[in-house]
Design a protein around this motif. Structure first.
Motif, PDB file in Angstrom:
ATOM      1  N   HIS A 205       0.831  -1.193   0.000  1.00  0.00           N
ATOM      2  CA  HIS A 205       0.000   0.000   0.000  1.00  0.00           C
ATOM      3  C   HIS A 205       0.870   1.249   0.000  1.00  0.00           C
ATOM      4  CE1 HIS A 205      -3.794  -2.101   0.638  1.00  0.00           C
ATOM      5  NE2 HIS A 205      -3.218  -2.816   1.589  1.00  0.00           N
ATOM      6  N   HIS A 206       0.232   2.369  -0.298  1.00  0.00           N
ATOM      7  CA  HIS A 206       0.913   3.662  -0.292  1.00  0.00           C
ATOM      8  C   HIS A 206       0.321   4.568   0.779  1.00  0.00           C
ATOM      9  CE1 HIS A 206       2.218   3.204  -4.805  1.00  0.00           C
ATOM     10  NE2 HIS A 206       2.862   2.405  -3.975  1.00  0.00           N
ATOM     11  N   PHE A 207       1.201   5.408   1.340  1.00  0.00           N
ATOM     12  CA  PHE A 207       0.752   6.354   2.366  1.00  0.00           C
ATOM     13  C   PHE A 207       1.675   7.569   2.331  1.00  0.00           C
ATOM     14  CE2 PHE A 207       0.708   7.954   6.814  1.00  0.00           C
ATOM     15  CZ  PHE A 207      -0.652   8.239   6.915  1.00  0.00           C
ATOM     16  N   SER A 208       1.131   8.699   1.897  1.00  0.00           N
ATOM     17  CA  SER A 208       1.926   9.930   1.852  1.00  0.00           C
ATOM     18  C   SER A 208       1.039  11.113   2.190  1.00  0.00           C
ATOM     19  CB  SER A 208       2.557  10.132   0.467  1.00  0.00           C
ATOM     20  OG  SER A 208       1.560  10.321  -0.518  1.00  0.00           O
ATOM     21  N   GLY A 209       1.693  12.229   2.529  1.00  0.00           N
ATOM     22  CA  GLY A 209       0.961  13.420   2.906  1.00  0.00           C
ATOM     23  C   GLY A 209       0.267  14.093   1.734  1.00  0.00           C
ATOM     24  N   SER A 210      -0.718  14.906   2.062  1.00  0.00           N
ATOM     25  CA  SER A 210      -1.495  15.646   1.071  1.00  0.00           C
ATOM     26  C   SER A 210      -1.530  17.130   1.478  1.00  0.00           C
ATOM     27  CB  SER A 210      -2.912  15.082   1.016  1.00  0.00           C
ATOM     28  OG  SER A 210      -3.728  15.805   0.127  1.00  0.00           O
ATOM     29  N   PRO A 211      -1.550  18.047   0.513  1.00  0.00           N
ATOM     30  CA  PRO A 211      -1.551  17.867  -0.934  1.00  0.00           C
ATOM     31  C   PRO A 211      -0.140  17.668  -1.490  1.00  0.00           C
ATOM     32  CG  PRO A 211      -1.644  20.198  -0.416  1.00  0.00           C
ATOM     33  CD  PRO A 211      -1.699  19.470   0.902  1.00  0.00           C
ATOM     34  N   ASP A 212      -0.070  17.069  -2.682  1.00  0.00           N
ATOM     35  CA  ASP A 212       1.215  16.957  -3.351  1.00  0.00           C
ATOM     36  C   ASP A 212       1.741  18.352  -3.678  1.00  0.00           C
ATOM     37  OD1 ASP A 212       1.316  14.131  -3.393  1.00  0.00           O
ATOM     38  OD2 ASP A 212      -0.055  14.093  -5.105  1.00  0.00           O
ATOM     39  N   THR A 213       3.049  18.497  -3.610  1.00  0.00           N
ATOM     40  CA  THR A 213       3.655  19.817  -3.803  1.00  0.00           C
ATOM     41  C   THR A 213       5.081  19.650  -4.308  1.00  0.00           C
ATOM     42  OG1 THR A 213       4.015  21.944  -2.701  1.00  0.00           O
ATOM     43  CG2 THR A 213       4.575  19.978  -1.444  1.00  0.00           C
ATOM     44  N   SER A 214       5.736  20.755  -4.607  1.00  0.00           N
ATOM     45  CA  SER A 214       7.153  20.711  -4.987  1.00  0.00           C
ATOM     46  C   SER A 214       8.002  21.003  -3.757  1.00  0.00           C
ATOM     47  CB  SER A 214       7.440  21.753  -6.070  1.00  0.00           C
ATOM     48  OG  SER A 214       7.339  23.075  -5.528  1.00  0.00           O
ATOM     49  N   TRP A 215       9.282  20.660  -3.835  1.00  0.00           N
ATOM     50  CA  TRP A 215      10.190  21.001  -2.741  1.00  0.00           C
ATOM     51  C   TRP A 215      10.214  22.518  -2.520  1.00  0.00           C
ATOM     52  CZ3 TRP A 215      11.341  17.464   0.528  1.00  0.00           C
ATOM     53  CH2 TRP A 215      11.632  16.158   0.149  1.00  0.00           C
ATOM     54  N   ALA A 216      10.177  23.270  -3.613  1.00  0.00           N
ATOM     55  CA  ALA A 216      10.228  24.736  -3.491  1.00  0.00           C
ATOM     56  C   ALA A 216       8.996  25.274  -2.771  1.00  0.00           C
ATOM     57  CB  ALA A 216      10.368  25.374  -4.867  1.00  0.00           C
ATOM     58  N   ASP A 217       7.819  24.797  -3.155  1.00  0.00           N
ATOM     59  CA  ASP A 217       6.604  25.261  -2.484  1.00  0.00           C
ATOM     60  C   ASP A 217       6.535  24.767  -1.043  1.00  0.00           C
ATOM     61  OD1 ASP A 217       5.697  26.767  -4.596  1.00  0.00           O
ATOM     62  OD2 ASP A 217       4.421  25.184  -5.421  1.00  0.00           O
ATOM     63  N   PHE A 218       7.054  23.590  -0.797  1.00  0.00           N
ATOM     64  CA  PHE A 218       7.146  23.082   0.571  1.00  0.00           C
ATOM     65  C   PHE A 218       8.030  24.014   1.401  1.00  0.00           C
ATOM     66  CE2 PHE A 218       8.501  19.103   3.227  1.00  0.00           C
ATOM     67  CZ  PHE A 218       7.730  19.527   4.287  1.00  0.00           C
TER      68      PHE A 218
END
Length: 282
Positions: A205-218
């Motif tokens: 399974h997959h588990f990651s944070g939301s929303p997807d973003t770029s390193w720069a926007d992060f």
């Protein structure tokens, strides 16, 4: 719930320890992942209802020069653990990574998408996945991405340090993924372990944070929430060369984990203040 956890100092292991005061945690001095047989022996001797492997070789660039060593830790050790767990008939939960994919396209990778690691780290983790599946026991392989917390070395802590020191930072903007709080991963593993002890079947399974973003926007959001006046300048991956190639697309489709275990993707924007407070207080 009697749990045996491999790992003590990593981001997820430390978050698990906060939530599982009665679990047994094995550090390197008790179960060194460079010795897979010793890891298997620890499981055989343990009185545990489930096993969680929260230990790994995470030095992505170093793995390029030391792939054999990384493969023992990320491949051979989890394989030995999974075989020992299967022999005892207890569930085995293992953390993996988006690096098993080739990072192409702009759509989230589903758990059954063909793999194609770009480098040694991803290859070593894929060996581990294949070994865990082949062991034949009830297992969960939980792929995640961009793990962050107040512990260890990670992007949030690096950005805070550099943001205090500099007026401008150049950050990659063409790599996209979901920042994932280590605390959320720990809670997801605990939920899954409880259900698997009760008879639920694992899988990949997959588990990651939301929303997807770029390193720069992060990075921009980190600076905003931390109150740092540091300008983030977007750059392409080509302008930030590293020994290991990074996937441009780290998006993960997490629907199956929601459906099977009822655990939704964490909102990293809402969780970030908690991490920042702990870092700044600590």
């Amino acid at each position: 719930m009697k749990l045996l956890v491999f790992g003590k100092t990593g981001q997820v292991a430390r978050e698990l320890a906060r939530r599982l005061p009665d679990a047994r945690f094995l550090g390197r001095e008790e179960a060194d992942l460079t010795d897979p047989a010793a890891c298997a022996t620890a499981i055989t001797a343990a009185d545990a209802e489930a096993i969680i492997n929260a230990a790994a070789w995470t030095a992505v660039d170093k793995a390029e020069a030391e792939e054999a060593a990384a493969t023992v830790v990320n491949g051979d050790a989890p394989t030995a653990m999974a075989r020992a767990a299967a022999a005892k008939g207890v569930p085995f939960l293992h953390i993996s990574t988006d690096y098993v994919f080739d990072g192409q396209g702009d759509q989230p990778f589903a758990p059954d998408h063909p793999t194609g690691p770009l480098g040694a780290y991803g290859r070593s983790k894929l060996v581990g996945e294949e070994g865990v599946r082949a062991a034949g026991g009830n297992h969960l392989i939980l792929r995640t991405s961009w793990v962050v917390s107040a512990h260890g070395t990670n992007f949030v802590k690096t950005m805070l340090r550099l943001g205090r020191e500099r007026d401008t930072l150049r950050v990659v903007s063409d790599q996209i993924g979901g920042p994932t709080p280590a605390g959320a991963i720990a809670e997801a593993l605990i939920t899954a372990a409880s259900k698997m002890i009760g008879g639920a079947q694992g899988a990949t399974h997959h588990f990651s944070g939301s929303p997807d973003t770029s390193w720069a926007d992060f990075a921009r959001e980190i600076m905003r929430q931390a109150g740092l006046q540091c300008h983030i300048e977007d750059i392409p991956t080509a302008d930030y060369p590293t020994p290991a190639r990074r996937p441009l697309n780290s998006r993960l489709n997490c629907d199956s984990f929601v459906n099977d275990f009822g655990v939704s993707r964490p909102d990293w924007i809402d969780t970030l203040p908690v991490i920042l407070r702990e870092i700044l207080m600590g």
